[in-house]
Design a protein around this motif. Structure first.
Motif, PDB file in Angstrom:
ATOM      1  N   GLU A  27      13.173   1.760   9.642  1.00 22.29           N
ATOM      2  CA  GLU A  27      13.330   0.715   9.194  1.00 22.29           C
ATOM      3  C   GLU A  27      13.499  -0.750   9.566  1.00 22.29           C
ATOM      4  O   GLU A  27      13.257  -0.614  10.708  1.00 22.29           O
ATOM      5  CB  GLU A  27      15.186   1.148   8.307  1.00 22.29           C
ATOM      6  N   LYS A  76       5.873  -4.557  12.221  1.00 24.57           N
ATOM      7  CA  LYS A  76       6.464  -6.037  11.420  1.00 24.57           C
ATOM      8  C   LYS A  76       7.408  -6.663  12.007  1.00 24.57           C
ATOM      9  O   LYS A  76       7.310  -5.860  13.882  1.00 24.57           O
ATOM     10  CB  LYS A  76       7.646  -4.823  10.413  1.00 24.57           C
ATOM     11  N   GLU A 109       6.624  -8.592   4.764  1.00 24.93           N
ATOM     12  CA  GLU A 109       7.572  -8.028   4.376  1.00 24.93           C
ATOM     13  C   GLU A 109       8.091  -8.870   3.123  1.00 24.93           C
ATOM     14  O   GLU A 109       7.794  -9.398   2.378  1.00 24.93           O
ATOM     15  CB  GLU A 109       8.043  -8.265   5.672  1.00 24.93           C
ATOM     16  N   ALA A 110       9.339  -9.571   3.801  1.00 27.15           N
ATOM     17  CA  ALA A 110       9.851  -9.808   2.168  1.00 27.15           C
ATOM     18  C   ALA A 110       9.656 -11.698   2.576  1.00 27.15           C
ATOM     19  O   ALA A 110       9.341 -11.865   3.603  1.00 27.15           O
ATOM     20  CB  ALA A 110      11.434 -10.289   2.800  1.00 27.15           C
ATOM     21  N   GLN A 124       0.520 -11.518   0.923  1.00 30.42           N
ATOM     22  CA  GLN A 124       0.709 -11.238  -0.785  1.00 30.42           C
ATOM     23  C   GLN A 124       0.241 -11.695  -1.266  1.00 30.42           C
ATOM     24  O   GLN A 124       0.861 -12.892  -2.241  1.00 30.42           O
ATOM     25  CB  GLN A 124       2.262 -10.313  -0.636  1.00 30.42           C
ATOM     26  N   ASN A 166       7.057  -5.285  -2.175  1.00 28.28           N
ATOM     27  CA  ASN A 166       8.591  -5.526  -2.436  1.00 28.28           C
ATOM     28  C   ASN A 166       9.193  -6.192  -3.506  1.00 28.28           C
ATOM     29  O   ASN A 166       9.684  -6.523  -2.720  1.00 28.28           O
ATOM     30  CB  ASN A 166       8.307  -5.890  -1.197  1.00 28.28           C
ATOM     31  N   MET A 206      12.910  -5.172  -4.593  1.00 32.25           N
ATOM     32  CA  MET A 206      13.764  -6.304  -3.509  1.00 32.25           C
ATOM     33  C   MET A 206      13.906  -7.498  -3.510  1.00 32.25           C
ATOM     34  O   MET A 206      14.214  -8.087  -3.606  1.00 32.25           O
ATOM     35  CB  MET A 206      13.859  -5.386  -1.675  1.00 32.25           C
ATOM     36  N   GLU A 207      12.648  -7.790  -3.480  1.00 31.66           N
ATOM     37  CA  GLU A 207      12.907  -9.519  -4.063  1.00 31.66           C
ATOM     38  C   GLU A 207      13.142  -9.751  -5.623  1.00 31.66           C
ATOM     39  O   GLU A 207      14.118 -10.277  -5.441  1.00 31.66           O
ATOM     40  CB  GLU A 207      11.090  -9.985  -4.504  1.00 31.66           C
ATOM     41  N   TYR A 249       9.668   4.424   1.978  1.00 37.43           N
ATOM     42  CA  TYR A 249       7.697   4.139   1.827  1.00 37.43           C
ATOM     43  C   TYR A 249       8.012   5.148   0.829  1.00 37.43           C
ATOM     44  O   TYR A 249       6.871   4.257   0.034  1.00 37.43           O
ATOM     45  CB  TYR A 249       6.798   4.745   3.503  1.00 37.43           C
ATOM     46  N   ARG A 252       8.956   3.585  -2.601  1.00 34.21           N
ATOM     47  CA  ARG A 252       7.873   2.677  -2.564  1.00 34.21           C
ATOM     48  C   ARG A 252       6.761   2.690  -3.284  1.00 34.21           C
ATOM     49  O   ARG A 252       6.451   2.452  -4.368  1.00 34.21           O
ATOM     50  CB  ARG A 252       7.541   1.657  -1.903  1.00 34.21           C
TER      51      ARG A 252
END
Length: 538
Positions: free
Chosen positions: A151, A181, A234-235, A265, A302, A305-306, A415, A418
């Protein structure tokens, strides 16, 4: 850039059919058994939610008693899980019948069972099992991109430990490619402190890149190259920061000859503009004697989460609303990247399990004469029959391989959730993989989805969804809560946007310029009493 021609799409569909036929022939007994379990999972409404809750709620604690109590609670409220095998249901039934102290003693066995069930997707991170797996895949002609699961770090000590792990992985002669990351490199990432955060990330990326250069990988033909470090995306809030840290660090003279990678992405409309920016920069870098970079094109992982973050902050969700736009943008990014002048400076990793996407990329590469400048990227253990069929046809394949040690297996929970969410999505290619055959109704549905994306490629809007700008916004009385006759939250300030950061910096600069004579002291008062009373004011 225009939609694919009918001749191109015919070639793509023909190649997709060829690969699907071969994947079905290559499927092993073990893979058929796993796929049968997936079919049972999809056949029971609510099963995915239940399994997600079991994994996510139960196994995050390091207390065996807490884990046992949570599992017993979920089994008591949610009932049996018919999608599990009979031995698995019997094991859970026995677990539920035990008193909590005895059930706690069985928790390590359950974790071992979960780890065994996921070993196809997550490899053991202990040195010897990891090395054995790397050697096995290498003997199969499959390259691995090693990703140590974890994480976002919560402190600088943890960030230092994760950095040391990445460097140690690069020192292993069996490792060729790793992924990192920015959330594991630095614990204090803040878009509002953009330049300061990028400066720290550059410092830590330098250490990783130096390890990549100092520990070259020896290829089967005896040639030696620097190892490759990929920056995962990531985000949305980290998007611009990740790209800036990547470009600024690789732009330094020390790393001019290093090939490193970054992911973009396709579910973000912002990504195509960033791809063009990266490509222009990389072409200039190559023109002055530098090495090409690598770009991993993914669809995005993600989404939930977004959506959650956007809802909490009253922002529009950053990703596209529908799969059609995502697929169309993915095709656009692949087509742009496959142009000969671009791929010479930006080597591509086509990350997908969708055979139509893979065949589209392969066909474009062949037409443009650049088939040796890209590779396919898939997830370890996720679609091995497809991987073997594609590899047989001569394509280079790089597997994204998550690894975790037994003591850190809790890091694998996010993971696994997801992957479960993605693979059971209503339009996900792998949802249909267990019984997919060419010409079936499911095959026709997937083919239609691909063709629709082809037709939509030029129509997809590429403007960012996040356009808040505190420097230009106005608030008319008519949009106030008073006029709406209901309460509406004002959106949080989106610090991921450069305009808003400039707005905050301008306020700070304006106040820093005030002299003692004209400065204003904002005096906090609680219950009629000044909190400045008796305090020295700097």
């Amino acid at each position: 850039m225009h939609a694919p021609s009918p001749a191109l799409t015919e070639r793509v569909i023909a190649l997709s059919e060829q690969w699907q036929h071969r994947a079905n022939q290559l499927r092993t007994r073990t893979e058929r058994r796993r796929q049968a379990q997936m079919v049972r999972l999809l056949a029971h409404p609510g099963a995915i939610v239940l399994l997600s809750r079991l994994i996510d709620q139960s196994f995050r604690s390091r207390s065996a008693r807490r884990v046992a109590d949570q599992i017993r609670h979920l089994l008591g409220t949610q009932g049996t899980m018919p999608f599990l095998t009979l031995p698995e249901r019997a094991l859970l039934g026995l677990f539920r019948a035990l008193p909590t102290p005895l059930a706690a003693l069985a928790v390590p066995l359950l974790i071992d069972r979960l780890r065994a069930a996921s070993k196809g997707m997550i490899i053991a991170g202990e040195p010897q099992p990891l090395r054995d797996h790397l050697r096995t895949r290498r003997a199969q002609g499959v390259r691995l991109n090693l990703n140590q699961l974890g994480e976002a770090v919560l402190g600088e000590a943890e960030a230092a430990a994760r950095l040391a792990t990445s460097i140690k992985d690069l020192e292993d002669p069996e490792v060729e490619v790793i992924s990192v990351k920015i959330s594991t490199l630095y614990s204090q990432i803040s878009p509002l402190a953009f330049d300061e955060t990028v400066a720290v990330l550059r410092e830590r990326l330098r250490a990783v890149y130096r390890a990549a250069i100092g520990n070259p990988f020896v290829h089967p033909d005896g040639s030696r190259t620097a190892k490759c470090v990929n920056l995962d995306m990531e985000a949305y809030r980290d998007l611009e920061m990740t790209v800036r840290a990547f470009m600024d660090t690789l732009g330094e003279e020390e790393f001019l000859g290093l090939t490193a990678g970054i992911a973009l992405q396709a579910y973000l409309p912002d990504s195509f503009a960033l791809q063009r920016q990266l490509t222009g920069w990389a072409r200039e870098r190559v023109a002055r004697g530098g090495a090409p970079i690598r770009l991993r094109i993914v669809k995005g992982a993600n989404l939930e989460m977004e959506r959650l973050e956007a809802a909490l902050a009253n922002w529009p969700p950053a990703p596209f609303a529908g799969k059609l736009e995502v697929d169309a943008n993915y095709q656009r990014m692949v087509a742009f990247g496959m142009e000969p002048d671009n791929i010479g400076a930006v080597r591509l990793g086509i990350a997908s399990h969708n055979l139509f996407d893979l065949a589209h990329a392969r066909t474009l590469a062949e037409i443009n004469g650049v088939a040796d400048l890209f590779c396919f990227e898939m997830l370890e253990g996720m679609a091995d029959p497809i991987r073997r069929a594609v590899q047989e046809s001569g394509s280079d394949v790089l597997l994204y391989a998550p690894a975790v040690r037994r003591d850190d297996f809790l890091n694998a929970v996010a993971y696994l959730i997801r992957r479960l969410d993605e693979n059971t999505g209503p339009d996900n290619f792998l949802r249909f993989a267990p019984h997919l055959t060419v010409g079936s109704s499911d095959w026709q549905r997937l083919k239609t989805g691909f063709l629709n994306a082809c037709g939509h490629r030029d129509a997809v809007r590429l403007a960012s969804h996040r356009i808040q700008d505190r420097t230009t916004e106005t608030f008319a009385p008519e949009i106030s809560t008073l006029h709406r006759d209901r309460f509406v939250n004002e959106a949080d300030t989106d610090w991921a946007l450069a305009a808003n950061r400039r707005w905050a910096e301008a306020i700070r600069d304006r106040w820093q310029q005030r002299t003692d004579a004209d400065s204003l002291q904002a005096e906090p008062v609680v219950d009629g009493r000044s909190l400045f009373t008796g305090r020295a004011v700097a």
